[in-house]
Structure formats: structure tokens, C-alpha cells
Write an enzyme that holds these catalytic residues in place. Structure first.
Site, PDB file in Angstrom:
ATOM      1  N   ASP A 137       0.842  -1.205   0.000  1.00  2.00           N
ATOM      2  CA  ASP A 137       0.000   0.000   0.000  1.00  2.00           C
ATOM      3  C   ASP A 137       0.875   1.253   0.000  1.00  2.00           C
ATOM      4  OD1 ASP A 137       0.836  -0.026   2.620  1.00  2.00           O
ATOM      5  OD2 ASP A 137      -1.151   0.188   3.507  1.00  2.00           O
ATOM      6  N   SER A 138       2.218   1.041  -0.024  1.00  7.01           N
ATOM      7  CA  SER A 138       3.136   2.153  -0.288  1.00  7.01           C
ATOM      8  C   SER A 138       2.835   2.751  -1.665  1.00  7.01           C
ATOM      9  CB  SER A 138       4.591   1.677  -0.217  1.00  7.01           C
ATOM     10  OG  SER A 138       4.764   0.508  -0.991  1.00  7.01           O
ATOM     11  N   ASP A 160      -1.112  -6.320  -0.156  1.00  8.76           N
ATOM     12  CA  ASP A 160      -1.170  -5.604   1.121  1.00  8.76           C
ATOM     13  C   ASP A 160      -2.619  -5.183   1.368  1.00  8.76           C
ATOM     14  OD1 ASP A 160       0.124  -4.617   3.302  1.00  8.76           O
ATOM     15  OD2 ASP A 160       1.150  -2.987   2.247  1.00  8.76           O
ATOM     16  N   LYS A 165      -0.947  -9.461   3.171  1.00 12.96           N
ATOM     17  CA  LYS A 165      -0.194  -8.953   4.324  1.00 12.96           C
ATOM     18  C   LYS A 165      -1.125  -8.014   5.087  1.00 12.96           C
ATOM     19  CE  LYS A 165       3.106  -5.625   4.024  1.00 12.96           C
ATOM     20  NZ  LYS A 165       2.526  -4.575   4.894  1.00 12.96           N
ATOM     21  N   GLU A 169      -1.131  -5.366   8.714  1.00 15.55           N
ATOM     22  CA  GLU A 169      -0.311  -4.727   9.745  1.00 15.55           C
ATOM     23  C   GLU A 169      -0.889  -4.974  11.134  1.00 15.55           C
ATOM     24  OE1 GLU A 169       0.229  -0.547   8.948  1.00 15.55           O
ATOM     25  OE2 GLU A 169       1.017  -0.902   6.932  1.00 15.55           O
ATOM     26  N   GLU A 200       9.521  -3.807  10.284  1.00 14.95           N
ATOM     27  CA  GLU A 200       9.885  -2.536   9.664  1.00 14.95           C
ATOM     28  C   GLU A 200      10.476  -1.577  10.689  1.00 14.95           C
ATOM     29  OE1 GLU A 200       7.017  -0.852   6.990  1.00 14.95           O
ATOM     30  OE2 GLU A 200       8.153   1.000   6.746  1.00 14.95           O
TER      31      GLU A 200
HETATM   32  O1  KIV Z   1       3.528  -1.052   1.654  1.00 12.29           O
HETATM   33  C1  KIV Z   1       4.673  -1.499   1.586  1.00 12.29           C
HETATM   34  O2  KIV Z   1       5.394  -1.308   0.595  1.00 12.29           O
HETATM   35  C2  KIV Z   1       5.167  -2.262   2.724  1.00 12.29           C
HETATM   36  C3  KIV Z   1       6.612  -2.640   2.732  1.00 12.29           C
HETATM   37  C4  KIV Z   1       7.464  -1.477   2.779  1.00 12.29           C
HETATM   38  C5  KIV Z   1       6.920  -3.645   3.781  1.00 12.29           C
HETATM   39  O3  KIV Z   1       4.429  -2.559   3.608  1.00 12.29           O
END
Ligand code: KIV
Length: 284
Positions: free
Chosen positions: A51-52, A90, A120, A122, A189
Site C-alpha cells: 500500500d506504499s 497488502d 499482508k 499490519e 519494519e
Molecule cells: O507497503 C509497503 O510497501 C510495505 C513494505 C514497505 C513492507 O508494507
């Protein structure tokens, strides 16, 4: 990593077994088919549709605005561009916090519509029953502890996490609880390297570090950071493997001046009425 003909992509059990084999895992973010394909060809084990994307693709200040629809679109792009790597989607802010059932519906969409093999999410604590629900339903889950960017409004910044011994002990307990709940790996992280090493030793599942030192079982980075494309700021844990932003600016600037000064397109880059490119006229 070997794959069976029936299931050509890297699987969660294969990721887990890398730890016992002492083989370092390597992952990278990807948000589109072309980059994903190139990254796969370069030998990564997994691609994270992070989600970056909220920061590097969408231009938001945080990851908070990312939606299921946006993340599903990006996940589809990445799976279409690859055939071997594990694709991990994510789960965006709001897609898994409300209830385990809602999280399950959203995670299923990532597998069915996005083509991902895992998700993934959090955090720990109240998220643990959600992790168990997803895993029981057949969805491999990667955990994420330490600096969890979806908590930016609570954290108030992106500094190093778990710096006190109490916070360190809590993080180790959270990691063990995520393992117990069925996670196949955990992203750590931006925590102190020594703490990341302790977490890594305390778990059977692999830890994947980002800004957490060299002693995790694997590493992940944001592709725009690795390639130096995102150069607005460089966190200390990032290494630019090429000056991407500079190369792109120079290439585009060359094209701009070639167009303005009549050097682009050439005859070889233009068609004649036969449908072929314009041949050089032979001078008599
Ligand atoms: O969103 C993302 O890119 C991430 C990574 C940096 C681990 O969660």
C-alpha cells in the site's frame, strides 16, 4: 527455489522452509506488470503489492487513502506480469480492521480477483483472530510489526520503533502471537537490528526486514527506493542501486529537445504509405 508443475509459483510452505535451509528470502514491492516482470526475471522470491503505492504511485502523503479497488487493480497488474513469484497483496487501511468476516471477504477478493497467493496485514493484538480466520479459510498471511505506516495518525511520524526494552519485549510477544495465529512470515519494519535478530531467533517462521538490520531471514524494499526513482527523500536504511530519477529526467529531457529541434522522429521512426518505415532516399 523449485516449483511443482501443478503450482508454478513460490508457495507459503516454500517461504517457510527457506528459514530452516538458511536461504535468505528476497522480496520487492511492485505495482505494475512491466516492473513486476523485470523484478521476477531478476530473481526475487516474492513481490509485495504494497500500500506504499499510496505514496509512490498515487502521490498521497500517507498510505491511509488506499482503497480495496485501487489495491485490487494493482494486484491484477502484478500477477498478470509474472508467473513464478509469490504475489502478496497488502490489505489497505479499513479493509481488515472492522471485523474478521469483513477481512476475510476482502482477502478472498485478493486471491480470486487479484490473483494473489497471500495477503499482508499490519499489527497484532485484536488482529490475531482475523489472521486465524484467514489462514483457516486457506489464505496465507504475512504479518507486519514495528513501523506500521497505517498507524501514522497514532504514531505521529515514521521514526524507529520499539526502542525501549519494554517495547522490544512487547514486539517479541506480538511476533510469537502472529506465528501462533498462523502467519507464514512477518515483516519487521524499522526496528533496532539487535531486536530484529532476537525476534528472528524466537520464531520458526521467517522474518523479512525493512530497515531492521542484516539478521532477519530476508529483506524487502520499495522498488522505487531500490532503483532511486523516488528521490524526494532517502531513508537511511535505503540503498539506491541506480540513480533512477536522474536517468529518467535525463532521458525525457533528451527526447524533449530532440522533438523541439526536429531530431525526433527520424525517417526510420516514421511510416510511408506501404505501411513500412520510410526508407532513406538514395542520392543520385
Ligand atoms: O507497503 C509497503 O510497501 C510495505 C513494505 C514497505 C513492507 O508494507
Amino acid at each position: 527455489m523449485s516449483r511443482t508443475p501443478a503450482f508454478p509459483r513460490v508457495t507459503a510452505p516454500q517461504i517457510v522452509s527457506c528459514k530452516a535451509e538458511g536461504r535468505k528470502l528476497v522480496g520487492l514491492t511492485a505495482y505494475d506488470a512491466v516492473f513486476a516482470g523485470l523484478e521476477e526475471e531478476s530473481g526475487v522470491d516474492f513481490l509485495l503489492v504494497g500500500d506504499s503505492a499510496g505514496n509512490v504511485v498515487a502521490g498521497h502523503a500517507t498510505t491511509i487513502p488506499m482503497t480495496m479497488d485501487a489495491m485490487l487493480f494493482l494486484t491484477r497488474c502484478v500477477t498478470r506480469g509474472t508467473s513464478r513469484v509469490m504475489v502478496i497483496a497488502d490489505m489497505p487501511f479499513g479493509s481488515f480492521q472492522v471485523s474478521p468476516e469483513e477481512a476475510l471477504s476482502n482477502a478472498i477478493r485478493f486471491l480470486k480477483e487479484g490473483g494473489a497467493q497471500a495477503v499482508k496485514l499490519e499489527g497484532a493484538g485484536y488482529i490475531l483472530p482475523t489472521v486465524r480466520r484467514l489462514v483457516d479459510a486457506g489464505i496465507p498471511v504475512m504479518g507486519h510489526l514495528g513501523l506500521t505506516p497505517q498507524m501514522i495518525n497514532i504514531f505521529g511520524g515514521y521514526g524507529v520503533k520499539a526502542r525501549t526494552s519494554e517495547e522490544g519485549e512487547k514486539l517479541i510477544e506480538d511476533a510469537k502471537a502472529l506465528e501462533q495465529s498462523g502467519c507464514f512470515s512477518i515483516v519487521l519494519e524499522k526496528i533496532p537490528a539487535e531486536l530484529a535478530e532476537r525476534v528472528t531467533k524466537a520464531l520458526k517462521i521467517p522474518t523479512i526486514g525493512i530497515g531492521s538490520g542484516p539478521n532477519c531471514d530476508g529483506q524487502v524494499l520499495v522498488n522505487y527506493d531500490l532503483l532511486g526513482i523516488f528521490d524526494k527523500f532517502k531513508p537511511k536504511f535505503v540503498r539506491h542501486y541506480m540513480p533512477g530519477a536522474e536517468l529518467i529526467r535525463d532521458a525525457v529531457a533528451s527526447w524533449v529537445s530532440d522533438v523541439r529541434e526536429g531530431r525526433f522522429p527520424s525517417d526510420e521512426e516514421s511510416y510511408d504509405s506501404s505501411g513500412d518505415t520510410i526508407k532513406k532516399r538514395v542520392k543520385k
